[in-house]
Design a protein around this motif. Structure first.
Motif, PDB file in Angstrom:
ATOM      1  N   LYS A 261      45.732  17.109  -5.875  1.00 43.30           N
ATOM      2  CA  LYS A 261      45.219  18.063  -6.730  1.00 43.30           C
ATOM      3  C   LYS A 261      44.458  18.990  -5.976  1.00 43.30           C
ATOM      4  O   LYS A 261      43.856  20.081  -6.611  1.00 43.30           O
ATOM      5  CB  LYS A 261      45.070  17.528  -8.068  1.00 43.30           C
TER       6      LYS A 261
ATOM      7  N   LEU B  31      52.231  26.438  -1.277  1.00 42.89           N
ATOM      8  CA  LEU B  31      51.609  27.045  -2.571  1.00 42.89           C
ATOM      9  C   LEU B  31      52.403  28.046  -3.392  1.00 42.89           C
ATOM     10  O   LEU B  31      52.342  28.165  -4.418  1.00 42.89           O
ATOM     11  CB  LEU B  31      50.062  27.129  -2.369  1.00 42.89           C
TER      12      LEU B  31
ATOM     13  N   LEU C  62      55.227  26.824  -5.165  1.00 42.74           N
ATOM     14  CA  LEU C  62      54.891  26.058  -6.201  1.00 42.74           C
ATOM     15  C   LEU C  62      54.341  27.107  -7.555  1.00 42.74           C
ATOM     16  O   LEU C  62      54.353  26.838  -8.807  1.00 42.74           O
ATOM     17  CB  LEU C  62      53.779  24.989  -6.033  1.00 42.74           C
TER      18      LEU C  62
ATOM     19  N   ASN D  38      52.774  26.612 -11.103  1.00 45.53           N
ATOM     20  CA  ASN D  38      51.477  26.213 -10.952  1.00 45.53           C
ATOM     21  C   ASN D  38      50.460  27.395 -10.817  1.00 45.53           C
ATOM     22  O   ASN D  38      50.687  28.395 -10.353  1.00 45.53           O
ATOM     23  CB  ASN D  38      51.516  25.292  -9.220  1.00 45.53           C
TER      24      ASN D  38
ATOM     25  N   TYR E 154      46.212  27.963  -9.321  1.00 42.36           N
ATOM     26  CA  TYR E 154      45.171  27.380  -8.306  1.00 42.36           C
ATOM     27  C   TYR E 154      43.875  28.003  -8.669  1.00 42.36           C
ATOM     28  O   TYR E 154      43.781  29.242  -8.766  1.00 42.36           O
ATOM     29  CB  TYR E 154      45.727  27.263  -7.081  1.00 42.36           C
TER      30      TYR E 154
ATOM     31  N   GLU F 191      44.056  22.439  -7.877  1.00 44.96           N
ATOM     32  CA  GLU F 191      45.358  22.669  -8.821  1.00 44.96           C
ATOM     33  C   GLU F 191      44.732  22.728 -10.394  1.00 44.96           C
ATOM     34  O   GLU F 191      44.172  21.838 -10.608  1.00 44.96           O
ATOM     35  CB  GLU F 191      46.192  21.690  -8.746  1.00 44.96           C
TER      36      GLU F 191
ATOM     37  N   GLN G 194      49.774  22.564 -13.524  1.00 41.13           N
ATOM     38  CA  GLN G 194      50.968  21.931 -12.951  1.00 41.13           C
ATOM     39  C   GLN G 194      52.092  22.153 -13.809  1.00 41.13           C
ATOM     40  O   GLN G 194      51.955  21.776 -15.057  1.00 41.13           O
ATOM     41  CB  GLN G 194      50.776  20.428 -12.454  1.00 41.13           C
TER      42      GLN G 194
ATOM     43  N   ASN H  89      57.466  20.990 -11.710  1.00 40.90           N
ATOM     44  CA  ASN H  89      56.751  20.652 -10.352  1.00 40.90           C
ATOM     45  C   ASN H  89      56.029  19.257 -10.479  1.00 40.90           C
ATOM     46  O   ASN H  89      55.187  18.834  -9.536  1.00 40.90           O
ATOM     47  CB  ASN H  89      55.676  21.449  -9.824  1.00 40.90           C
TER      48      ASN H  89
ATOM     49  N   SER I 268      50.787  19.149  -5.156  1.00 40.01           N
ATOM     50  CA  SER I 268      50.435  20.298  -4.190  1.00 40.01           C
ATOM     51  C   SER I 268      49.976  20.119  -2.876  1.00 40.01           C
ATOM     52  O   SER I 268      50.082  20.940  -1.983  1.00 40.01           O
ATOM     53  CB  SER I 268      49.170  21.158  -5.140  1.00 40.01           C
TER      54      SER I 268
END
Length: 217
Positions: A109, A164, A167, A172, A174, A192, A195, A199, A204
């Motif tokens: 993460k 990334l 995702l 996701n 970040y 992260e 989530q 996913n 990640s």
């Protein structure tokens, strides 16, 4: 090398005592140089000389009342528990708005990563530990990071960017923070913060080395 270039180079190397001397020398010739005052204030800040840092930033505001660098850093100093202490211990680490708890690594993460293709030295010299950076994607293969004033700082390596972005397209989210700054090196802490359910089987930041074709399942 001119004095401005020397002052920036000294700050990037962490030679803040020398940076103070160089910026003061510039200010003897150009007493209203806002850039030099900002660099001087930041150097004092890193040395723990908060009173002098505040004084320099306030002089910037007198010359340029809307200067974003001085306004941001004045607010940061005032909001910190040491903001009015006048002087900190002489060490490189210093309090930031980001709690140290946020730098605790969690497998899958969080990740510490060095940026590539760094921005100009002035933008890097203005960075501080704990400062948040903004993700800006470029197509499907590139994530660039900018500060809050839309100054380019650097970008993530391509393999990590591709993963990334894939995702993020699936839900996701970040955050990125400055972990450390050195000569030709900016280390950022990626975290992260969301989530997506779709996913949950795709970490990640896998602990194993991904092959190129495994970056996006």
């Amino acid at each position: 090398m001119d004095l401005t270039g020397l002052a920036i180079k000294q700050a990037l190397k962490g030679n803040f005592e020398e940076a103070v001397k160089t910026n003061l020398e510039i200010l003897q010739k150009e007493p209203q140089s806002v850039d030099s005052l900002n660099r001087l204030a930041q150097a004092y800040f890193h040395l723990g000389q908060i009173g002098k840092s505040l004084k320099a930033y306030r002089k910037v505001i007198q010359l340029d009342r809307f200067n974003p660098i001085a306004k941001r850093n004045l607010e940061k100093i005032k909001n910190s528990s040491h903001g009015l202490a006048g002087r900190w211990p002489k060490k490189r680490s210093f309090p930031t708005p980001l709690s140290s708890l946020n730098f605790v690594e969690e497998p899958g993460k969080t990740k510490l990563i060095a940026l590539v293709c760094l921005g100009d030295v002035q933008a890097l010299a203005e960075l501080s530990v704990g400062q948040p950076l903004q993700f800006v994607t470029r197509g499907k293969v590139m994530i660039c990071l900018y500060n809050e004033f839309k100054k380019y700082i650097g970008r993530l390596p391509d393999d990590l960017s591709r993963r990334l972005i894939w995702l993020m397209d699936r839900g996701n989210d970040y955050q990125a923070y400055v972990k450390s700054v050195g000569k030709n090196r900016v280390l950022v802490f990626l975290k992260e913060i969301k989530q997506a359910k779709i996913n949950r089987n795709y970490p990640s930041f896998p602990s194993f080395q991904l092959k190129d074709k495994q970056i996006t399942p």
